[in-house]
Design an enzyme around this catalytic site. Structure first.
Site, short mmCIF file in Angstrom:
data_model
loop_
_atom_site.label_atom_id
_atom_site.label_comp_id
_atom_site.label_asym_id
_atom_site.label_seq_id
_atom_site.Cartn_x
_atom_site.Cartn_y
_atom_site.Cartn_z
N LYS A 42 0.85 -1.20 0.00
CA LYS A 42 0.00 0.00 0.00
C LYS A 42 0.88 1.25 0.00
O LYS A 42 2.09 1.16 0.27
CB LYS A 42 -0.90 -0.02 1.24
CG LYS A 42 -0.16 0.01 2.57
CD LYS A 42 -1.08 -0.33 3.74
CE LYS A 42 -0.30 -0.32 5.04
NZ LYS A 42 -1.10 -0.82 6.17
N ARG A 143 -10.22 -0.77 14.85
CA ARG A 143 -10.31 0.04 13.62
C ARG A 143 -11.31 -0.68 12.72
O ARG A 143 -12.50 -0.52 12.87
CB ARG A 143 -8.95 0.18 12.93
CG ARG A 143 -7.91 0.94 13.75
CD ARG A 143 -6.65 1.24 12.93
NE ARG A 143 -6.23 0.12 12.09
CZ ARG A 143 -5.12 0.10 11.36
NH1 ARG A 143 -4.30 1.14 11.37
NH2 ARG A 143 -4.81 -0.94 10.63
N TYR A 262 16.46 30.21 8.78
CA TYR A 262 15.24 30.89 9.25
C TYR A 262 15.15 30.89 10.77
O TYR A 262 15.44 29.88 11.42
CB TYR A 262 14.00 30.17 8.71
CG TYR A 262 13.73 30.43 7.24
CD1 TYR A 262 13.57 31.72 6.76
CD2 TYR A 262 13.62 29.36 6.36
CE1 TYR A 262 13.31 31.94 5.41
CE2 TYR A 262 13.35 29.58 5.02
CZ TYR A 262 13.20 30.86 4.54
OH TYR A 262 12.94 31.08 3.23
N MET A 315 12.38 24.65 3.11
CA MET A 315 11.65 23.93 2.06
C MET A 315 12.59 23.23 1.09
O MET A 315 12.38 22.08 0.71
CB MET A 315 10.75 24.90 1.29
CG MET A 315 9.85 24.20 0.28
SD MET A 315 8.88 25.35 -0.69
CE MET A 315 7.74 25.98 0.51
C1 PLP Z 1 -0.29 -1.71 6.94
C2 PLP Z 1 -0.78 -3.03 7.41
C3 PLP Z 1 0.10 -4.12 7.54
C4 PLP Z 1 1.61 -3.97 7.43
O1 PLP Z 1 2.10 -3.48 8.66
P1 PLP Z 1 3.69 -3.27 8.92
O2 PLP Z 1 3.74 -2.77 10.31
O3 PLP Z 1 4.12 -2.25 7.93
O4 PLP Z 1 4.34 -4.57 8.72
C5 PLP Z 1 -0.43 -5.37 7.82
N1 PLP Z 1 -1.77 -5.52 8.01
C6 PLP Z 1 -2.64 -4.50 7.94
C7 PLP Z 1 -4.09 -4.74 8.18
C8 PLP Z 1 -2.17 -3.21 7.66
O5 PLP Z 1 -3.03 -2.19 7.62
#
Ligand code: PLP
Length: 381
Positions: A42, A143, A262, A315
Site C-alpha cells: 500500500k 479500527r 530561518y 523547504m
Molecule cells: C499496513 C498493514 C500491515 C503492514 O504493517 P507493517 O507494520 O508495515 O508490517 C499489515 N496488516 C494491515 C491490516 C495493515 O493495515
C-alpha cells in the site's frame, strides 16, 4: 558519493535497492513458521514505488499482495500481469474492503476484499463474481473488522460460504512493543476465532508480529515496513532499501556568533564551515530533524563523516556543519558531491525517531520532486 548520470537536474536523489528488498523478503520467509509471507504494498509500496516493488517481490517468490485501496490493487495486478504471472497464481487483497462503486475494478483486476462488517459481507455476496474474499476480525485494535466477541452472532457459517471467504485475518495494535499485554490477548482471541472457522486459513502478523512468538504466525503473514528496511521490532534487523542523498550546492564559511537559517535558531560558536544541501521538507525530509531547540539537529553523512544539521530544515535547503571534515576529504570527493540523509550510514529509523515520528511516515512522504533510481538485478530484467 557523487551524483550519478541522469540526476543532474535534481537536488535529492533516492536510490531504491530492489535486491535489498528481495533479501528482506527472503529473510522474513526464513523467520516465519507459517505457510507463506505476503507483502503489503500500500501507499506506493511505502514510498518505494509499487511498479518496481511488486515485480521485485514476485521475482523473490511472493504471490500474495495487500493494498489499502482498490486503485492500488489495480497497480499491483497490472505489474503482476506485466511480469507474466497469471491472475490465478497471485492474490491481491484490498485491506479497506469492498467499495461497491468501484466493483468493476474487483472483477477486472481480480481483487479480493477484506470484509469487516455484516453489511459489507452482504453487499459483496450480492455482487460477487467468483473471486474469494477475506474476513477481517477485530481482536483489539478497534479500527476495521468485526469484533472477535461477536462473530458467532454476526457471521453465520452460511455467510462465510456465500461470500466465498477462504481466509480470516486480524491485525495487531502493539506488536512493535513485544511486552505489551495486548499482544498476548490478541493472540488468544485470534486462536479462538480460528477455532470458530476451522475451514479458513488465518493471517495475523504484520512485520513486528513475525518476531513475536511462533503461536502468532498462522498461515500467512502481512509484513510491510520490514520489507522496506524500517524497524518494527528490536530483533528485526532489516537491510536499508532506500538511500536519500542530497547534492551539496556550496561549501561556505560562517563567523562565530552568526546564526544560520530561518528564525536564527542556531548560532555558530566558532568559525564554522557549512555545506548547503539541495533538499528540504518539500522533498519529504522532516523539518523536525533540523534544529528545534537551539541544539544541532540530526546527522547527515558526507565523505564518510557524520556531521550535524544546523539551523532549521527549510523547504529546499539544509545546512550541515562540515568544519570537522578535512578539506582534503571533501575535495577528494570531487565535484557533484552529495550528503547521505539516510541509507547505509545514517539509519532511517534514527532520523524518524529524532524527528518524533516513524520510518513509515518518512518513507511515505518522500516527494516526487526527488530523482528516483532503482538498482538491483530485478531492475535489469
Ligand atoms: C499496513 C498493514 C500491515 C503492514 O504493517 P507493517 O507494520 O508495515 O508490517 C499489515 N496488516 C494491515 C491490516 C495493515 O493495515
Amino acid at each position: 558519493m557523487t551524483t550519478p548520470a541522469g540526476t543532474e537536474g535534481f537536488g535529492l536523489i533516492l536510490t531504491v535497492d530492489l535486491d535489498a528488498l528481495a533479501r528482506n523478503y527472503r529473510a522474513l520467509c526464513s523467520r516465519f513458521t507459517g505457510r507463506q509471507i505476503g507483502a503489503v504494498v500500500k501507499a506506493d509500496a511505502y514510498g518505494t514505488g509499487i511498479d518496481k516493488a511488486v515485480p521485485a517481490l514476485a521475482a523473490a517468490g511472493c504471490r500474495t499482495f495487500f493494498v489499502a485501496l482498490p486503485r492500488e490493487g489495480v497497480s499491483a495486478r497490472e505489474r503482476l500481469r506485466a511480469a507474466g504471472i497469471a491472475d490465478a497464481d497471485a492474490h491481491v487483497h484490498v485491506l479497506d474492503g469492498f467499495f461497491p462503486r468501484a466493483s468493476e475494478l474487483y472483477r477486472t483486476f481480480r481483487l479480493r476484499p477484506v470484509l469487516g462488517s455484516p453489511d459489507e459481507i452482504a453487499r459483496w455476496t450480492a455482487w460477487r463474481s467468483n473471486e474469494n474474499a477475506t474476513l477481517h476480525v477485530d481482536t483489539g485494535i478497534n479500527r476495521l473488522g468485526i469484533r472477535w466477541d461477536r462473530i458467532d452472532e454476526l457471521v453465520p457459517a452460511s455467510a462465510i460460504k456465500d461470500a466465498g471467504v477462504d481466509l480470516v485475518m486480524s491485525h495487531f495494535a502493539c506488536a512493535d512493543t513485544p511486552d505489551h499485554p495486548l499482544n498476548e490477548a490478541q493472540i488468544e482471541r485470534f486462536a479462538a476465532v480460528r477455532a470458530a472457522f476451522p475451514g479458513l486459513a488465518g493471517s495475523l502478523c504484520n512485520s513486528a508480529g513475525i518476531f513475536l512468538s511462533d503461536e502468532a504466525h498462522h498461515d500467512l503473514a502481512r509484513p510491510g515496513i520490514a520489507l522496506y528496511g524500517g524497524a518494527s521490532h528490536p530483533d528485526a534487523k532489516m537491510e536499508p532499501v532506500v538511500t536519500a542523498e542530497a547534492r551539496i550546492l556550496v561549501v561556505r564559511p560562517v563567523k562565530a556568533g552568526e546564526s544560520v537559517g530561518y528564525g536564527g535558531v542556531w548560532t555558530a560558536q566558532r568559525e564554522t564551515t557549512l555545506a548547503i544541501l539541495a533538499a528540504g521538507y518539500a522533498d519529504g525530509y522532516l523539518r523536525a530533524a533540523g534544529t528545534i531547540d537551539g541544539e544541532t539537529g540530526r546527522q547527515v553523512s558526507i565523505a564518510e563523516h557524520r556531521v550535524p544539521i544546523v539551523g532549521r530544515v527549510s523547504m529546499d535547503l539544509i545546512a550541515a556543519d562540515v568544519t570537522d571534515i578535512p578539506v582534503a576529504a571533501l575535495e577528494a570527493e570531487g565535484p557533484n558531491i552529495c550528503a547521505e540523509l539516510f541509507g547505509p550510514t545514517i539509519d532511517i529509523n534514527d532520523v524518524a525517531e529524532a524527528a518524533g515520528t516513524i520510518a513509515y511516515e518518512l518513507l511515505t512522504n518522500l516527494s516526487r520532486r526527488a530523482a528516483r533510481l532503482y538498482i538491483g538485478e530485478t531492475e535489469k530484467n
